[in-house]
Design a protein around this motif. Sequence first.
Motif, short mmCIF file in Angstrom:
data_model
loop_
_atom_site.label_atom_id
_atom_site.label_comp_id
_atom_site.label_asym_id
_atom_site.label_seq_id
_atom_site.Cartn_x
_atom_site.Cartn_y
_atom_site.Cartn_z
N ALA A 258 0.83 -1.11 -0.06
CA ALA A 258 0.04 -0.21 0.15
C ALA A 258 0.92 1.20 -0.07
O ALA A 258 1.98 1.60 0.96
CB ALA A 258 -0.85 0.06 1.24
N LYS A 259 0.32 2.28 -0.78
CA LYS A 259 1.57 3.25 -0.96
C LYS A 259 0.78 4.39 0.23
O LYS A 259 0.10 5.39 -0.30
CB LYS A 259 1.24 4.04 -2.39
CG LYS A 259 2.49 4.98 -2.74
CD LYS A 259 2.92 5.12 -4.26
CE LYS A 259 3.53 6.14 -4.68
NZ LYS A 259 5.01 6.17 -4.14
N THR A 260 1.24 4.44 1.34
CA THR A 260 0.82 5.20 2.38
C THR A 260 2.13 6.35 2.58
O THR A 260 3.09 6.12 2.33
CB THR A 260 0.74 4.51 3.70
OG1 THR A 260 1.78 4.31 4.28
CG2 THR A 260 -0.06 3.18 3.47
N SER B 126 12.04 3.99 -10.61
CA SER B 126 10.91 4.70 -10.23
C SER B 126 10.61 5.90 -10.85
O SER B 126 11.19 6.12 -11.90
CB SER B 126 11.18 5.32 -8.48
OG SER B 126 12.11 6.57 -8.97
N THR B 127 9.34 6.47 -10.87
CA THR B 127 8.92 7.55 -11.43
C THR B 127 9.64 8.63 -11.37
O THR B 127 10.01 9.28 -12.58
CB THR B 127 7.46 7.82 -10.76
OG1 THR B 127 6.44 6.75 -10.85
CG2 THR B 127 6.79 9.11 -11.60
N VAL B 128 10.42 8.77 -10.45
CA VAL B 128 11.11 10.00 -10.01
C VAL B 128 12.63 9.97 -10.60
O VAL B 128 12.96 10.65 -11.49
CB VAL B 128 11.57 10.63 -8.53
CG1 VAL B 128 12.35 11.40 -8.46
CG2 VAL B 128 10.08 10.73 -7.98
N ILE C 43 4.85 1.60 -10.80
CA ILE C 43 4.43 1.76 -12.07
C ILE C 43 5.59 1.43 -13.01
O ILE C 43 5.63 0.83 -14.18
CB ILE C 43 3.86 3.04 -12.15
CG1 ILE C 43 2.95 3.49 -11.36
CG2 ILE C 43 3.18 3.25 -13.67
CD1 ILE C 43 1.63 2.64 -11.13
N THR C 44 6.88 1.93 -12.62
CA THR C 44 7.91 1.88 -13.49
C THR C 44 8.40 0.16 -13.68
O THR C 44 8.63 -0.10 -14.78
CB THR C 44 9.10 2.58 -12.96
OG1 THR C 44 8.53 3.95 -12.57
CG2 THR C 44 10.29 3.06 -14.19
N ARG C 45 8.46 -0.26 -12.58
CA ARG C 45 8.56 -1.85 -12.54
C ARG C 45 7.84 -2.62 -13.42
O ARG C 45 8.02 -3.42 -14.41
CB ARG C 45 8.35 -2.32 -11.16
CG ARG C 45 8.63 -3.88 -10.81
CD ARG C 45 8.14 -4.20 -9.64
NE ARG C 45 8.26 -5.76 -9.54
CZ ARG C 45 7.37 -6.75 -9.85
NH1 ARG C 45 6.42 -6.26 -10.47
NH2 ARG C 45 7.47 -7.79 -9.47
N LEU D 129 14.44 -6.72 -1.50
CA LEU D 129 13.22 -6.17 -1.72
C LEU D 129 13.20 -4.97 -2.35
O LEU D 129 12.60 -5.27 -3.69
CB LEU D 129 12.45 -5.83 -0.09
CG LEU D 129 12.45 -7.00 0.89
CD1 LEU D 129 12.00 -6.76 2.29
CD2 LEU D 129 11.61 -8.24 0.11
N GLU D 130 13.38 -3.80 -1.98
CA GLU D 130 13.40 -2.54 -2.89
C GLU D 130 14.19 -1.44 -2.16
O GLU D 130 14.59 -1.54 -1.04
CB GLU D 130 12.03 -2.14 -2.97
CG GLU D 130 11.23 -1.89 -1.64
CD GLU D 130 9.72 -1.44 -1.97
OE1 GLU D 130 9.10 -1.15 -3.06
OE2 GLU D 130 8.94 -1.65 -0.85
N GLY D 131 14.37 -0.37 -2.96
CA GLY D 131 14.78 0.69 -2.46
C GLY D 131 13.94 1.49 -1.36
O GLY D 131 12.81 1.08 -1.36
N1 PLP Z 1 8.95 1.32 -3.88
C1 PLP Z 1 8.71 2.27 -3.15
C2 PLP Z 1 8.76 1.93 -1.54
C3 PLP Z 1 8.22 3.36 -3.56
O1 PLP Z 1 7.99 4.33 -2.58
C4 PLP Z 1 8.33 3.83 -4.98
C5 PLP Z 1 7.93 5.14 -5.47
O2 PLP Z 1 7.60 6.07 -4.65
C6 PLP Z 1 8.72 2.75 -5.74
C7 PLP Z 1 9.03 1.49 -5.36
C8 PLP Z 1 8.53 3.08 -7.23
O3 PLP Z 1 7.39 3.27 -7.67
P1 PLP Z 1 7.01 3.92 -9.02
O4 PLP Z 1 7.51 3.36 -10.32
O5 PLP Z 1 5.36 3.89 -9.23
O6 PLP Z 1 7.25 5.27 -8.98
#
Ligand code: PLP
Length: 274
Positions: free
Chosen positions: A145-147, A243-245, A206-208, A178-180
């Motif tokens: 969840a993106k909180t 990532s998006t950014v 979303i980029t993934r 896992l992830e950054g």
């Molecule tokens: N993982 C985490 C924990 C993030 O906060 C984000 C982006 O904010 C991502 C991955 C990458 O997601 P996206 O490609 O949708 O920007």
Amino acid sequence: MPDLAYLNGQIISIEEARVPIEDRGYQFGDAVYEFIESFDDHIFCLDEHLKRLQTSMELLDFPPVSISGLKDQVLNLFQRSEYPRAGCYLQISRGVEPRAHSYTNTVPPQVVMTIKDLSHVDTVVNTQGIRVRTCEDYRWGMCHAKTVQLLPAALEQHRARKAGLADTVFISREGHVLEGTCTNIFIIKDGTLITHPLDTHILPGITREVIINRICRKEAVAVEERPYHIREFYHADEAFLCSTVLKIQPVIEADGKNRPGPARTPDQKNPGFL
Ligand code: PLP
């Protein structure tokens, strides 16, 4: 045109925008968010961002919010800003009510947005590469969840930056990568892209998704979505954060172990991070 804010239906200047102190997002981190970018007046993956926002709200038991209504508001804000290259931060909290852990879900969710000019931000992929560190994941159990509960991510990104590194990569107790802090991560081994599968431990970036289901599918590049150990990360041919950014950032060093980069010829194996 100055950067703008959207506050529950009104577009105002960012300096004027205020939220009440009993907003549950402020007091409990009870809020979800998205960050959406435009390039040459084209908003990238807007529907995908709104779908993830809806999923995040459902996971947190939010009262219903109209996604089509929200889409109109986002489109309108991009249009009003007149920025061809812009970044829109969108946050929805469960709303404002007297502070208590349990919620009523009877007050309207608070919708806030900001839009900023990104014309100065470079969109060229960084080919120099970045250096990262790792740490055991101590975030909560709903990373899908993106909180706005981003304190471990903020602390660990700060630790990385203080050490002169670009980011920290979270590792599970079992040693899986896992992830950054705000990125997903891929490794490449023998021409195959490998990344952690979608589960509660990572955000469905979303980029993934674009890399796996648009680029790799079109280019017939093999992808494996499976847990992989930090040892595989250290011995990968290549690795990148996305990532998006940040778009795509090649990783050239992890935990002080140098390297990698593509194998120079098809027969010349890359020894990984040494
Ligand atoms: N993982 C985490 C924990 C993030 O906060 C984000 C982006 O904010 C991502 C991955 C990458 O997601 P996206 O490609 O949708 O920007």
